[in-house]
Enzyme design. Structure first.
Site, PDB file in Angstrom:
ATOM      1  N   SER A 115      91.356 111.561  10.819  1.00  0.00           N
ATOM      2  CA  SER A 115      90.416 112.474  10.857  1.00  0.00           C
ATOM      3  C   SER A 115      89.673 112.756  12.261  1.00  0.00           C
ATOM      4  O   SER A 115      89.416 113.883  12.773  1.00  0.00           O
ATOM      5  CB  SER A 115      89.103 112.343   9.864  1.00  0.00           C
ATOM      6  OG  SER A 115      88.596 111.148  10.363  1.00  0.00           O
TER       7      SER A 115
ATOM      8  N   ALA B 222      89.529 107.374   6.310  1.00  0.00           N
ATOM      9  CA  ALA B 222      90.394 106.698   5.367  1.00  0.00           C
ATOM     10  C   ALA B 222      91.625 106.240   5.933  1.00  0.00           C
ATOM     11  O   ALA B 222      92.583 106.060   5.374  1.00  0.00           O
ATOM     12  CB  ALA B 222      90.678 107.893   4.367  1.00  0.00           C
TER      13      ALA B 222
ATOM     14  N   ASP C   2      97.518 108.770  17.487  1.00  0.00           N
ATOM     15  CA  ASP C   2      96.873 109.846  16.656  1.00  0.00           C
ATOM     16  C   ASP C   2      97.000 111.099  17.237  1.00  0.00           C
ATOM     17  O   ASP C   2      97.441 112.126  16.545  1.00  0.00           O
ATOM     18  CB  ASP C   2      95.577 109.349  16.028  1.00  0.00           C
ATOM     19  CG  ASP C   2      95.589 107.930  15.176  1.00  0.00           C
ATOM     20  OD1 ASP C   2      96.557 107.566  14.856  1.00  0.00           O
ATOM     21  OD2 ASP C   2      94.568 107.396  15.084  1.00  0.00           O
TER      22      ASP C   2
HETATM   23  C1  GLA Z   1      94.167 103.226  14.234  1.00  0.00           C
HETATM   24  C2  GLA Z   1      94.313 103.637  15.751  1.00  0.00           C
HETATM   25  C3  GLA Z   1      95.617 104.018  16.041  1.00  0.00           C
HETATM   26  C4  GLA Z   1      96.579 103.009  15.439  1.00  0.00           C
HETATM   27  C5  GLA Z   1      96.524 102.351  14.236  1.00  0.00           C
HETATM   28  C6  GLA Z   1      97.233 101.212  13.780  1.00  0.00           C
HETATM   29  O1  GLA Z   1      94.478 104.379  13.281  1.00  0.00           O
HETATM   30  O2  GLA Z   1      93.629 104.800  15.885  1.00  0.00           O
HETATM   31  O3  GLA Z   1      95.617 104.380  17.451  1.00  0.00           O
HETATM   32  O4  GLA Z   1      96.335 101.540  16.493  1.00  0.00           O
HETATM   33  O5  GLA Z   1      95.039 102.158  13.969  1.00  0.00           O
HETATM   34  O6  GLA Z   1      98.598 101.479  13.949  1.00  0.00           O
END
Ligand code: GLA
Length: 415
Positions: A154, A150, A199
């Site tokens: 995760s 989402a 992330d």
């Molecule tokens: C996904 C990718 C991140 C980032 C975002 C956009 O979540 O996993 O590394 O690039 O998209 O900001």
């Protein structure tokens, strides 16, 4: 009534971290998770419970793989891990969400990725073993309360959570940065996703009550307080999940790379798209494919906006911060083209509410969630009205919840 086996394993002896005031909701959910562990693997002494959060990204969309700054916030939803040491060298990983399990002997080479959920923890395991980490066999049950796919990270949550739990149980004494690197290497090198660095950093270096400022060019970080008395973060899930989202994501990565390669010729020393001045893009836009030029414009303006948003947050100007979020969403819709009608409708409905300071899609886009910055003075019924507008148009209510911030991966010892 708690089964006796569970009660015994709640004995805090042998545990490393005790967080006073752990939210009751998390404790209750982890107790339930411990019950599930026992139902899966049999009665457990000395079971250890771990939590790793997910994240929302408030500013800096699609900037991490372009060397720009990002501003994620870890949230109080994430991955649960229940871990028990075994007397032998076997490792078993199971999930509450999928019946397929990973079983291997720690003396063996970790098998190639299988296209299953357990690729994520297996990739982390492979990284830690390759770095010389070792320890006894374990049984692990994964679960959690974060919607999968989402846009709430995760996958970084499961990877950083695995690194944290293995580090704790095997007593490897890794730094938070080393755990983040193991998680990143697992996703990129083993699972094979071309994700940026945001992330795992957002999850692994989180601090309660703070937004993480991460400059993805030099990886410097700073924690900036978010006044939880003045604002809260609400997350609205469109329910839209696009199967081919990673393909579209990789296409954006390639387009941004093409923009960099074309423009870098005019900027000596530039190492990533973020290094290209906006004026250079404006001067040379006609040399680029129009789609590539639009992608570059989003990136370069978003870099500026993210610096402005940081300054606004530092100055305590949450309204200015929220306006940057709304501008970011428009740019993601029109220039980066990663939005969908459901996300746009939620942002529009949010923008019409006087108690919402900002709203934008969070994560990669193509579906998933909108993050909203909600004033604590927002009138009653604000979120219900947004949900109602969405439901009238799309025939189903979005899940909208106010999320708390989170202090990052940890062991939780139940009282
Ligand atoms: C996904 C990718 C991140 C980032 C975002 C956009 O979540 O996993 O590394 O690039 O998209 O900001």
């Amino acid at each position: 009534m708690r089964p006796r086996g569970i009660l015994r394993l709640m004995d805090p002896s042998g545990s490393t971290v005790r967080r006073a005031g752990e939210p009751r909701g998390l404790e209750a959910a982890l107790l339930e998770h411990a019950h599930r562990f026992e139902a899966t693997f049999g009665r457990a002494d000395r079971l250890r419970l771990f939590f790793a959060p997910g994240r929302v990204n408030l500013m800096g969309a699609h900037l991490d793989y372009n060397g720009g700054p990002v501003m994620p916030l870890a949230i109080d939803r994430g991955t649960f891990l229940a871990v028990r040491r075994r007397p032998d060298r076997r490792l078993r990983m199971r999930s509450t969400l999928d019946p397929r399990e990973l079983v291997l002997d720690l003396g063996e080479v970790v098998p190639p990725r299988a296209g299953r959920w357990f690729d994520y923890p297996a990739g982390v395991l492979r990284e830690l073993l390759a770095a010389g980490g070792e320890g006894p066999g374990i049984d692990v049950l994964f679960g959690g309360n974060l919607p999968i796919g989402a846009g709430l990270s995760s996958s970084a949550s499961i990877c950083v959570g695995t690194a944290f739990a293995l580090d704790s149980v095997w007593e490897l004494s890794l730094s938070p940065e080393a755990r983040v690197e193991a998680a990143l290497a697992a996703e990129r090198g083993y699972v094979g996703v071309r994700c940026g660095i945001m992330d795992p950093f957002a999850v692994g270096l989180a601090r309660e009550g703070h937004v993480l400022w991460l400059d993805c060019k030099d990886r410097s970080t700073r924690h900036i307080p978010l006044d939880s008395g003045a604002v809260r973060v609400a997350v609205a899930d469109t329910g839209v999940r696009r199967e081919l989202a990673w393909g579209a994501f990789n296409q954006r990565v390639a387009e941004a790379r093409a923009a960099f390669e074309a423009l870098a010729r005019h900027v000596p020393g530039a190492v990533c798209l973020r290094d290209i001045p906006l004026a250079t893009l404006e001067r040379h836009a006609q040399e680029l494919d129009p789609v590539v030029a639009r992608r570059a414009e989003h990136v370069l303006r978003e870099v500026q906006r993210t610096f402005e948003a940081r300054d606004a947050l530092l100055a305590g100007d949450l309204c200015a911060f929220g306006r940057r979020m709304l501008e970011a969403h428009r740019s993601l819709r029109d220039l980066y083209e990663v939005s969908v009608a459901e996300l746009d409708a939620l942002v529009e409905a949010a923008e019409a509410e006087q108690g919402v300071l900002g709203a934008r899609l969070t994560g990669a886009g193509f579906g998933g969630c909108v993050a909203m910055l909600l004033s604590s003075a927002a009138p009653e019924g604000t979120l219900e009205r947004i949900a109602g507008l969405f439901a009238r148009r799309f025939g189903a209510s979005p899940a909208i919840e106010v999320f708390g911030g989170d202090p990052g991966p940890r062991e939780v010892v139940l009282a």
